[in-house]
Design a protein around this motif. Sequence first.
Motif, PDB file in Angstrom:
ATOM      1  N   PRO A 271       0.824  -1.210   0.000  1.00  0.00           N
ATOM      2  CA  PRO A 271       0.000   0.000   0.000  1.00  0.00           C
ATOM      3  C   PRO A 271       0.857   1.258   0.000  1.00  0.00           C
ATOM      4  CG  PRO A 271      -0.014  -1.039   2.161  1.00  0.00           C
ATOM      5  CD  PRO A 271       0.688  -1.990   1.242  1.00  0.00           C
ATOM      6  N   ALA A 272       0.247   2.353  -0.388  1.00  0.00           N
ATOM      7  CA  ALA A 272       0.986   3.616  -0.479  1.00  0.00           C
ATOM      8  C   ALA A 272       1.477   4.078   0.882  1.00  0.00           C
ATOM      9  CB  ALA A 272       0.093   4.686  -1.106  1.00  0.00           C
ATOM     10  N   ALA A 273       0.751   3.706   1.940  1.00  0.00           N
ATOM     11  CA  ALA A 273       1.137   4.169   3.280  1.00  0.00           C
ATOM     12  C   ALA A 273       0.938   3.061   4.296  1.00  0.00           C
ATOM     13  CB  ALA A 273       0.309   5.388   3.673  1.00  0.00           C
ATOM     14  N   LEU A 274       1.853   2.999   5.240  1.00  0.00           N
ATOM     15  CA  LEU A 274       1.704   2.176   6.438  1.00  0.00           C
ATOM     16  C   LEU A 274       1.650   3.174   7.595  1.00  0.00           C
ATOM     17  CD1 LEU A 274       4.276  -0.699   5.741  1.00  0.00           C
ATOM     18  CD2 LEU A 274       1.796  -0.719   5.385  1.00  0.00           C
ATOM     19  N   PRO A 275       0.460   3.587   8.012  1.00  0.00           N
ATOM     20  CA  PRO A 275       0.327   4.741   8.900  1.00  0.00           C
ATOM     21  C   PRO A 275       0.750   4.513  10.348  1.00  0.00           C
ATOM     22  CG  PRO A 275      -1.810   3.768   8.446  1.00  0.00           C
ATOM     23  CD  PRO A 275      -0.838   3.074   7.554  1.00  0.00           C
ATOM     24  N   HIS A 276       1.047   3.273  10.713  1.00  0.00           N
ATOM     25  CA  HIS A 276       1.451   3.005  12.093  1.00  0.00           C
ATOM     26  C   HIS A 276       2.794   2.282  12.099  1.00  0.00           C
ATOM     27  CE1 HIS A 276      -2.557   4.220  13.362  1.00  0.00           C
ATOM     28  NE2 HIS A 276      -3.025   3.470  12.370  1.00  0.00           N
ATOM     29  N   ALA A 277       3.632   2.634  13.042  1.00  0.00           N
ATOM     30  CA  ALA A 277       4.989   2.090  13.082  1.00  0.00           C
ATOM     31  C   ALA A 277       5.017   0.587  13.322  1.00  0.00           C
ATOM     32  CB  ALA A 277       5.799   2.802  14.169  1.00  0.00           C
ATOM     33  N   ASN A 278       3.951   0.031  13.885  1.00  0.00           N
ATOM     34  CA  ASN A 278       3.926  -1.409  14.158  1.00  0.00           C
ATOM     35  C   ASN A 278       3.361  -2.225  12.994  1.00  0.00           C
ATOM     36  OD1 ASN A 278       1.247  -0.679  14.389  1.00  0.00           O
ATOM     37  ND2 ASN A 278       1.054  -1.210  16.566  1.00  0.00           N
ATOM     38  N   MET A 279       3.234  -1.611  11.823  1.00  0.00           N
ATOM     39  CA  MET A 279       2.752  -2.315  10.629  1.00  0.00           C
ATOM     40  C   MET A 279       3.929  -2.676   9.721  1.00  0.00           C
ATOM     41  SD  MET A 279      -0.633  -0.029   9.668  1.00  0.00           S
ATOM     42  CE  MET A 279      -1.303  -1.180   8.461  1.00  0.00           C
ATOM     43  N   GLU A 280       3.869  -3.878   9.173  1.00  0.00           N
ATOM     44  CA  GLU A 280       4.858  -4.341   8.211  1.00  0.00           C
ATOM     45  C   GLU A 280       4.143  -4.905   6.992  1.00  0.00           C
ATOM     46  OE1 GLU A 280       7.371  -7.248   9.973  1.00  0.00           O
ATOM     47  OE2 GLU A 280       8.031  -5.957  11.620  1.00  0.00           O
ATOM     48  N   PHE A 281       4.841  -4.927   5.863  1.00  0.00           N
ATOM     49  CA  PHE A 281       4.279  -5.481   4.633  1.00  0.00           C
ATOM     50  C   PHE A 281       5.145  -6.624   4.137  1.00  0.00           C
ATOM     51  CE2 PHE A 281       4.605  -5.671  -0.028  1.00  0.00           C
ATOM     52  CZ  PHE A 281       3.315  -6.085  -0.328  1.00  0.00           C
ATOM     53  N   ARG A 282       4.477  -7.676   3.657  1.00  0.00           N
ATOM     54  CA  ARG A 282       5.182  -8.764   2.989  1.00  0.00           C
ATOM     55  C   ARG A 282       4.340  -9.215   1.798  1.00  0.00           C
ATOM     56  NH1 ARG A 282       6.904 -13.108   7.008  1.00  0.00           N
ATOM     57  NH2 ARG A 282       8.209 -11.345   7.612  1.00  0.00           N
ATOM     58  N   ALA A 283       4.938  -9.240   0.630  1.00  0.00           N
ATOM     59  CA  ALA A 283       4.203  -9.587  -0.587  1.00  0.00           C
ATOM     60  C   ALA A 283       3.767 -11.047  -0.568  1.00  0.00           C
ATOM     61  CB  ALA A 283       5.066  -9.318  -1.813  1.00  0.00           C
ATOM     62  N   LEU A 284       2.577 -11.300  -1.149  1.00  0.00           N
ATOM     63  CA  LEU A 284       2.057 -12.665  -1.241  1.00  0.00           C
ATOM     64  C   LEU A 284       1.081 -12.762  -2.394  1.00  0.00           C
ATOM     65  CD1 LEU A 284       1.592 -15.553  -0.139  1.00  0.00           C
ATOM     66  CD2 LEU A 284      -0.209 -14.585   1.321  1.00  0.00           C
ATOM     67  N   ASP A 285       1.288 -13.762  -3.249  1.00  0.00           N
ATOM     68  CA  ASP A 285       0.293 -14.132  -4.254  1.00  0.00           C
ATOM     69  C   ASP A 285      -0.602 -15.186  -3.611  1.00  0.00           C
ATOM     70  OD1 ASP A 285      -1.258 -15.062  -6.299  1.00  0.00           O
ATOM     71  OD2 ASP A 285       0.406 -15.786  -7.544  1.00  0.00           O
ATOM     72  N   ALA A 286      -1.750 -14.771  -3.125  1.00  0.00           N
ATOM     73  CA  ALA A 286      -2.618 -15.653  -2.350  1.00  0.00           C
ATOM     74  C   ALA A 286      -3.447 -16.597  -3.202  1.00  0.00           C
ATOM     75  CB  ALA A 286      -3.534 -14.828  -1.443  1.00  0.00           C
ATOM     76  N   THR A 287      -3.216 -16.616  -4.530  1.00  0.00           N
ATOM     77  CA  THR A 287      -3.843 -17.640  -5.368  1.00  0.00           C
ATOM     78  C   THR A 287      -2.972 -18.887  -5.482  1.00  0.00           C
ATOM     79  OG1 THR A 287      -2.877 -16.874  -7.465  1.00  0.00           O
ATOM     80  CG2 THR A 287      -4.958 -15.846  -6.764  1.00  0.00           C
ATOM     81  N   SER A 288      -1.730 -18.799  -5.035  1.00  0.00           N
ATOM     82  CA  SER A 288      -0.772 -19.899  -5.189  1.00  0.00           C
ATOM     83  C   SER A 288      -0.571 -20.634  -3.871  1.00  0.00           C
ATOM     84  CB  SER A 288       0.577 -19.349  -5.671  1.00  0.00           C
ATOM     85  OG  SER A 288       1.591 -20.333  -5.541  1.00  0.00           O
TER      86      SER A 288
END
Length: 288
Positions: A41-58
Motif C-alpha cells: 500500500p501507499a502508506a503504512l500509517p502506524h509504526a507497528n505495521m509491516e508489509f510482505r508480498a504474497l500471491d494468495a492464489t498460489s
Amino acid sequence: MSSIRAVVVGGTSGIGYAMACRVAASSPPSSTILISGRTKPAALPHANMEFRALDATSMRAIKHYTDTIKSASPKLDLLIMTQGIMTTAGRTETPEGIDAKMALHYYGKQLLVRELLPLLCPSARVIIVYDGWLGSPTKLVWDDLDLKTHFSLAKAADHCTSMTDGMVQYWATAGQSEGERERRRHFVHAYPGGVNSNLLREIVPTYLQAAVKTVGKVVLTSPETCAERLLSGAELCADEGEKEERAWSNIDNKGRLLKNKAVWSDEQIRKVTSHTWGLIDAALALEE
C-alpha cells in the motif's frame, strides 16, 4: 496492554487494510501487524505495521510465506483473511490447476489456517471475511466440489461461501490448543455487506468509475466502518461463545451473530476437509 502479533492477508487495500490499521492503532507500538497482498500500500500509517508480498492464489507461495512466518514468530494472536476479487471471467485455472477465484476466496485461506495453526495462541481469533450469511451444505455439488465440470460464477460463490462455513465449524474443534485455557480460540466467518472498496470498481467500465465512486460514498459502507463493525462483532461473539461453549460464529455486516446457521454433520465436514486437503496437497506436490 501486552503486545500482539497479527497477520492480515488481503490487508493492502479495502476492508483488509482498514482492519489492519484499526488493529495497529489499538495495539502497543511493540506489536507487529503484518499485512500481505500483491502490492504494497501507499502508506503504512502506524509504526507497528509491516508489509510482505504474497500471491494468495498460489498454494506453494502461501506455504513458503507461512514457513517464513513460523521460522520467525513464536505466537500469533490474530489472523484475518479478506483476500478476494470481483470478476466476470469464467473458470480460470492457476498453474496448480485450481480456479483462481476459488483459490483466492477459499483454498488459500484454509491453507493459511492449517499452516499457521501451531502459532495460534490459546485465545487467538481467526476472521475470514467473505460471506458468512448465505452459505449452506445444500448448495454444494458434492461430487464436484472444485467445480471442474459444474463451474459458473454463481456456483463458485456458493461453494466458497458454503465450504468456508463448514471449515469454520471444523476449526472450532480441530483448531483448539491442548490443556487448560481461560479463553478458547474462536473462528469467525464474516459477511461484510456492501462496502465502498476498490473491488467493485474492478468490474465497472472506466467511464463509469467516477459515478460509481460518488454513488458508493452514499449507499455503501466505508471500509473503516466495516472494519470497526466486524472486529468488534467478532470479539463480542467470541466472548458470548465462551459462555455457550461455541468456538465458531457467522456474523453479519453489523457484526451481529447469525443465529440460524446450519450446524454441519460430521460426515459433511469430513467430505469437505478430505476434498480441501487433497486438492491443496496435490498443488503443493507439483514441481516448481
